[in-house]
Design a protein around this motif. Structure first.
Motif, PDB file in Angstrom:
ATOM      1  N   PHE A  63       0.787  -1.229   0.000  1.00  0.00           N
ATOM      2  CA  PHE A  63       0.000   0.000   0.000  1.00  0.00           C
ATOM      3  C   PHE A  63       0.823   1.285   0.000  1.00  0.00           C
ATOM      4  O   PHE A  63       0.252   2.372  -0.069  1.00  0.00           O
ATOM      5  CB  PHE A  63      -0.942   0.018   1.211  1.00  0.00           C
ATOM      6  N   GLY A  64       2.134   1.170   0.091  1.00  0.00           N
ATOM      7  CA  GLY A  64       2.993   2.352   0.136  1.00  0.00           C
ATOM      8  C   GLY A  64       2.983   3.125  -1.170  1.00  0.00           C
ATOM      9  O   GLY A  64       2.397   2.706  -2.176  1.00  0.00           O
ATOM     10  N   GLN A  65       3.679   4.258  -1.156  1.00  0.00           N
ATOM     11  CA  GLN A  65       3.697   5.158  -2.312  1.00  0.00           C
ATOM     12  C   GLN A  65       4.144   4.442  -3.591  1.00  0.00           C
ATOM     13  O   GLN A  65       3.603   4.683  -4.666  1.00  0.00           O
ATOM     14  CB  GLN A  65       4.615   6.342  -2.023  1.00  0.00           C
ATOM     15  N   ASP A  66       5.149   3.567  -3.492  1.00  0.00           N
ATOM     16  CA  ASP A  66       5.615   2.808  -4.657  1.00  0.00           C
ATOM     17  C   ASP A  66       5.172   1.351  -4.569  1.00  0.00           C
ATOM     18  O   ASP A  66       5.761   0.475  -5.203  1.00  0.00           O
ATOM     19  CB  ASP A  66       7.142   2.876  -4.756  1.00  0.00           C
ATOM     20  N   GLY A  67       4.158   1.095  -3.771  1.00  0.00           N
ATOM     21  CA  GLY A  67       3.709  -0.275  -3.524  1.00  0.00           C
ATOM     22  C   GLY A  67       2.943  -0.875  -4.678  1.00  0.00           C
ATOM     23  O   GLY A  67       2.729  -0.254  -5.731  1.00  0.00           O
ATOM     24  N   LEU A  68       2.505  -2.056  -4.429  1.00  0.00           N
ATOM     25  CA  LEU A  68       1.790  -2.864  -5.401  1.00  0.00           C
ATOM     26  C   LEU A  68       0.582  -2.147  -5.989  1.00  0.00           C
ATOM     27  O   LEU A  68       0.362  -2.175  -7.201  1.00  0.00           O
ATOM     28  CB  LEU A  68       1.348  -4.151  -4.692  1.00  0.00           C
ATOM     29  N   ILE A  69      -0.189  -1.476  -5.152  1.00  0.00           N
ATOM     30  CA  ILE A  69      -1.408  -0.851  -5.669  1.00  0.00           C
ATOM     31  C   ILE A  69      -1.138   0.399  -6.495  1.00  0.00           C
ATOM     32  O   ILE A  69      -2.047   0.941  -7.104  1.00  0.00           O
ATOM     33  CB  ILE A  69      -2.434  -0.557  -4.551  1.00  0.00           C
ATOM     34  N   SER A  70       0.123   0.828  -6.545  1.00  0.00           N
ATOM     35  CA  SER A  70       0.470   1.979  -7.389  1.00  0.00           C
ATOM     36  C   SER A  70       0.839   1.557  -8.812  1.00  0.00           C
ATOM     37  O   SER A  70       1.179   2.395  -9.635  1.00  0.00           O
ATOM     38  CB  SER A  70       1.632   2.759  -6.766  1.00  0.00           C
ATOM     39  N   ALA A  71       0.757   0.265  -9.097  1.00  0.00           N
ATOM     40  CA  ALA A  71       1.126  -0.241 -10.421  1.00  0.00           C
ATOM     41  C   ALA A  71       0.276   0.418 -11.507  1.00  0.00           C
ATOM     42  O   ALA A  71      -0.942   0.530 -11.376  1.00  0.00           O
ATOM     43  CB  ALA A  71       0.967  -1.755 -10.471  1.00  0.00           C
ATOM     44  N   ASP A  72       0.936   0.846 -12.583  1.00  0.00           N
ATOM     45  CA  ASP A  72       0.251   1.551 -13.671  1.00  0.00           C
ATOM     46  C   ASP A  72      -0.485   0.616 -14.624  1.00  0.00           C
ATOM     47  O   ASP A  72      -1.414   1.036 -15.305  1.00  0.00           O
ATOM     48  CB  ASP A  72       1.245   2.389 -14.477  1.00  0.00           C
ATOM     49  N   ASP A  73      -0.041  -0.626 -14.697  1.00  0.00           N
ATOM     50  CA  ASP A  73      -0.673  -1.571 -15.608  1.00  0.00           C
ATOM     51  C   ASP A  73      -0.472  -2.988 -15.085  1.00  0.00           C
ATOM     52  O   ASP A  73       0.184  -3.209 -14.067  1.00  0.00           O
ATOM     53  CB  ASP A  73      -0.117  -1.427 -17.029  1.00  0.00           C
ATOM     54  N   THR A  74      -1.034  -3.955 -15.765  1.00  0.00           N
ATOM     55  CA  THR A  74      -0.977  -5.353 -15.338  1.00  0.00           C
ATOM     56  C   THR A  74       0.453  -5.881 -15.324  1.00  0.00           C
ATOM     57  O   THR A  74       0.825  -6.633 -14.422  1.00  0.00           O
ATOM     58  CB  THR A  74      -1.863  -6.225 -16.248  1.00  0.00           C
TER      59      THR A  74
END
Length: 137
Positions: A63-74
Motif C-alpha cells: 500500500f505504500g507510495q511505490d507499492g503494489l497498488i500503485s502499479a500503472d498496468d498489469t
C-alpha cells in the motif's frame, strides 16, 4: 489499564481459539480486524509468525507510495507481485501462499483495476468508506 485488560481479554480469547483449532492446519487461517491495537498485540502474542517490522514492510510493499497498488498496468502489477512473493518466501511461506492464492487476485480485481479504470480514487481509505456508509444510512 484499560488497554492491558483489553489485550488480556483478546489474548485469552485467541488462546481458546488456538486450542479449539489444534490439530487443524492453520495455513489458511485469516484473522481480520479493524487494526485494534490490543487485538493486534494479542494475535502476535498468541499466534506469532511475522514480526511487526515484517508486517509494516509488507504493508508498505503493498500500500505504500511505490507499492503494489500503485502499479500503472498489469505488467507492472505482476512484476511488483513477483518481487513481493520472492521477499515473502524468505519471511513466511504461509503468508506467501496466502498472498499468492488469495490476496494477489483480490487486490488486482478490487483495488488496482478499479483505480486504473478510475472507478475508485487511489487515495480512498476505510475512513472514506465509513463516512459514505454514514451518509447512506
Amino acid at each position: 489499564m484499560e488497554n492491558v485488560l483489553t489485550k488480556c481479554t483478546f489474548s485469552h480469547f485467541f488462546h481458546h481459539v488456538k486450542i479449539a483449532l489444534s490439530g487443524i492446519p492453520l495455513t489458511n487461517l485469516v484473522i481480520g480486524s479493524d487494526d485494534d491495537k490490543a487485538m493486534v498485540i494479542a494475535i502476535s502474542i498468541v499466534m506469532p509468525e511475522l514480526t511487526k517490522q515484517e508486517r509494516d514492510e509488507i504493508i508498505n510493499d503493498i500500500f505504500g507510495q511505490d507499492g503494489l497498488i500503485s502499479a500503472d498496468d498489469t505488467i507492472c502489477y505482476n512484476d511488483k507481485c513477483s518481487t513481493l512473493e520472492t521477499k515473502l518466501s524468505a519471511i513466511s511461506t504461509t503468508f506467501r501462499n496466502y498472498f499468492t492464492t488469495r490476496l494477489r487476485p483480490i487486490l488486482k480485481k478490487k483495488v488496482c483495476d478499479p483505480v486504473r479504470e478510475k472507478v475508485i480514487e487511489k487515495e480512498s481509505t476505510n475512513n472514506n468508506s465509513e463516512r459514505m456508509n454514514h451518509v447512506l444510512k
